[in-house]
Design an enzyme around this catalytic site. Structure first.
Site, PDB file in Angstrom:
ATOM      1  N   GLY A 387       0.794  -1.209   0.000  1.00  0.00           N
ATOM      2  CA  GLY A 387       0.000   0.000   0.000  1.00  0.00           C
ATOM      3  C   GLY A 387       0.834   1.269   0.000  1.00  0.00           C
ATOM      4  O   GLY A 387       2.048   1.240  -0.226  1.00  0.00           O
ATOM      5  N   ARG A 389       1.987   3.186   2.381  1.00  0.00           N
ATOM      6  CA  ARG A 389       3.148   3.215   3.276  1.00  0.00           C
ATOM      7  C   ARG A 389       4.284   2.396   2.672  1.00  0.00           C
ATOM      8  O   ARG A 389       5.449   2.812   2.722  1.00  0.00           O
ATOM      9  CB  ARG A 389       2.799   2.677   4.667  1.00  0.00           C
ATOM     10  N   CYS A 390       3.962   1.239   2.109  1.00  0.00           N
ATOM     11  CA  CYS A 390       4.986   0.394   1.497  1.00  0.00           C
ATOM     12  C   CYS A 390       5.721   1.121   0.376  1.00  0.00           C
ATOM     13  O   CYS A 390       6.904   0.885   0.142  1.00  0.00           O
ATOM     14  CB  CYS A 390       4.355  -0.876   0.926  1.00  0.00           C
ATOM     15  N   MET A 391       5.019   1.995  -0.343  1.00  0.00           N
ATOM     16  CA  MET A 391       5.593   2.660  -1.521  1.00  0.00           C
ATOM     17  C   MET A 391       6.366   3.931  -1.178  1.00  0.00           C
ATOM     18  O   MET A 391       6.752   4.666  -2.083  1.00  0.00           O
ATOM     19  CB  MET A 391       4.474   3.021  -2.513  1.00  0.00           C
TER      20      MET A 391
END
EC number: 3.5.3.6
Length: 400
Positions: A387, A389-391
């Protein structure tokens, strides 16, 4: 802002500077035969994924966030010819096994490119036919594997407080990604002389990944003991942080299921505001947490706690906590939206978060709980199972 531009003491402070990587040709090198090897469940359509990522970047820019791009920082770290050669040697050494002749051909090929194009080629991978080899028959098509997970910039290295954790990735597919962080912080003009503390080094034998590292406050750091992060790595990072007089007083080691569905701590809960978190309903029962402290005799003190997530967070953050359930806790909606990272949000200010548009049930609940939601399109980005945050990897947040 300090000279290095590094300052992250929360998950929710006003975001001022962030690292991204727009999906590139590495995505085009995904095929069904190699999805499992390259840690993907599906093949994103690159043209649309790039548009979606540009929209994500525009949202950040429109909220006064400076964007650093991974490929640019790496290229700017390799301006000296000897450093570029060392970099090429290292990515070949840690790449897939090749013959001496193949290594020599790859070295010559990469050295023939401009620094910018060489970095992009290392990211996208090198096919056999690009350097004159056959791909007929059962030949594996790559001399250098692509790195399709790179647009999840959160994992290979993480800014924590005034330092950086250059992580040791669990899977061979992602291990080379951390080479980029090593060269940025060793050789980039903005960081090499900034005395940035190193909480972890990529050559350590135990694994830790950025999705498991959450900064709950200037005093409390949470790290997930997950499928991708080893307990021994958490203990080592705790010692390094405490020994360097960093502000953190407590490190919470969360025990989470060791499965792909719960890959990282930030896939099961993320921070939205001072007192609000989104959470995967599957971890709402009793959780085991080891609270790690530093005693006066320079020894770690570890206290095992077992309680619900809201009570653990309330105790350590000294405030009442509201948990907002992904998909509203509905069995089908929660499972569907969790698959599309409904619990993985990026706060750009207290109570202001970026989410995936497709997780509309969770987004409506956030809105009802006075969270300002900025939904982004994600039909293709979400195929990578990560999502907002991951990106993103924050380099600078204002203190709160």
């Amino acid at each position: 802002m300090n000279s290095s531009g590094i300052n992250v003491y929360s998950e929710i402070g006003n975001l001022k500077k962030v690292l991204l990587h727009e999906p590139g040709n590495e995505i085009e090198n995904l095929t069904p035969n190699y999805l499992e090897l390259l840690l993907f469940d599906d093949i994103p359509y690159l043209k649309v994924a790039k548009k979606e990522h540009k929209y994500f970047a525009d949202v950040l820019k429109n909220n006064n966030v400076e964007i650093l791009y991974l490929e640019n920082l790496v290229a700017e770290s390799l301006v000296e010819e000897n450093i570029k050669k060392l970099f090429i040697q290292e990515v070949l050494l840690e790449g897939r096994e090749t013959t001496n002749d193949e290594k020599n051909v790859l070295t010559e090929y990469l050295n023939s490119l401009s620094v910018e194009n060489m970095v992009l080629k290392v990211m996208s991978g090198v096919r056999r036919k690009e350097v004159g080899y056959s791909e007929e028959g059962n030949n594996y098509p790559f001399l250098m594997n692509p790195m399709p997970n790179l647009y999840f910039t959160r994992d290979p290295f993480a800014i924590i407080g005034s330092g950086v954790s250059i992580n040791t990735m669990k899977t061979n597919t992602r291990k080379r990604e951390t080479i980029f962080g090593k060269y940025i912080f060793n050789h980039h003009k903005d960081y090499k002389d900034a005395n940035i503390k190193r909480w972890y080094d990529r050559n350590n034998e135990y694994c830790i990944e950025g999705g498991d590292q959450l900064i709950l406050s200037k005093d409390v750091l949470a790290i997930g003991h997950s499928e991708r992060t080893d307990k021994e790595a958490i203990i080592r990072i705790a010692k390094n942080i405490f020994n360097n007089n960093e502000e953190f007083k407590t490190i919470l080691m969360f025990e989470i299921p060791k499965t792909r569905a719960f890959m990282h701590l930030d896939t099961v809960f993320t921070m939205l505001d001072y007192d609000k978190f989104t959470v995967h309903p599957a971890i709402e029962g009793k959780l085991k947490v080891n609270a790690i402290y530093y005693e006066e005799d320079n020894k770690l003190k570890i206290i095992e706690e077992e309680d619900s997530l809201d009570k653990i967070l309330a105790y350590h953050l000294n405030r009442d906590i509201t948990l907002i359930r992904c998909g509203g806790g509905d069995k089908i909606a929660a499972a569907r939206e969790q698959w599309n990272d409904g619990s993985n949000t990026l706060a750009i200010a207290p109570g202001k978060v970026i989410t995936y548009e497709r997780n509309y049930i969770t987004n409506e609940l956030l809105d009802k709980n006075n969270i300002s939601v900025i939904p982004i399109v994600s039909s293709e980005l979400s195929r990578g199972r990560g999502g907002p945050r991951c990106m993103s990897m924050p380099f600078y947040r204002e203190d709160i």
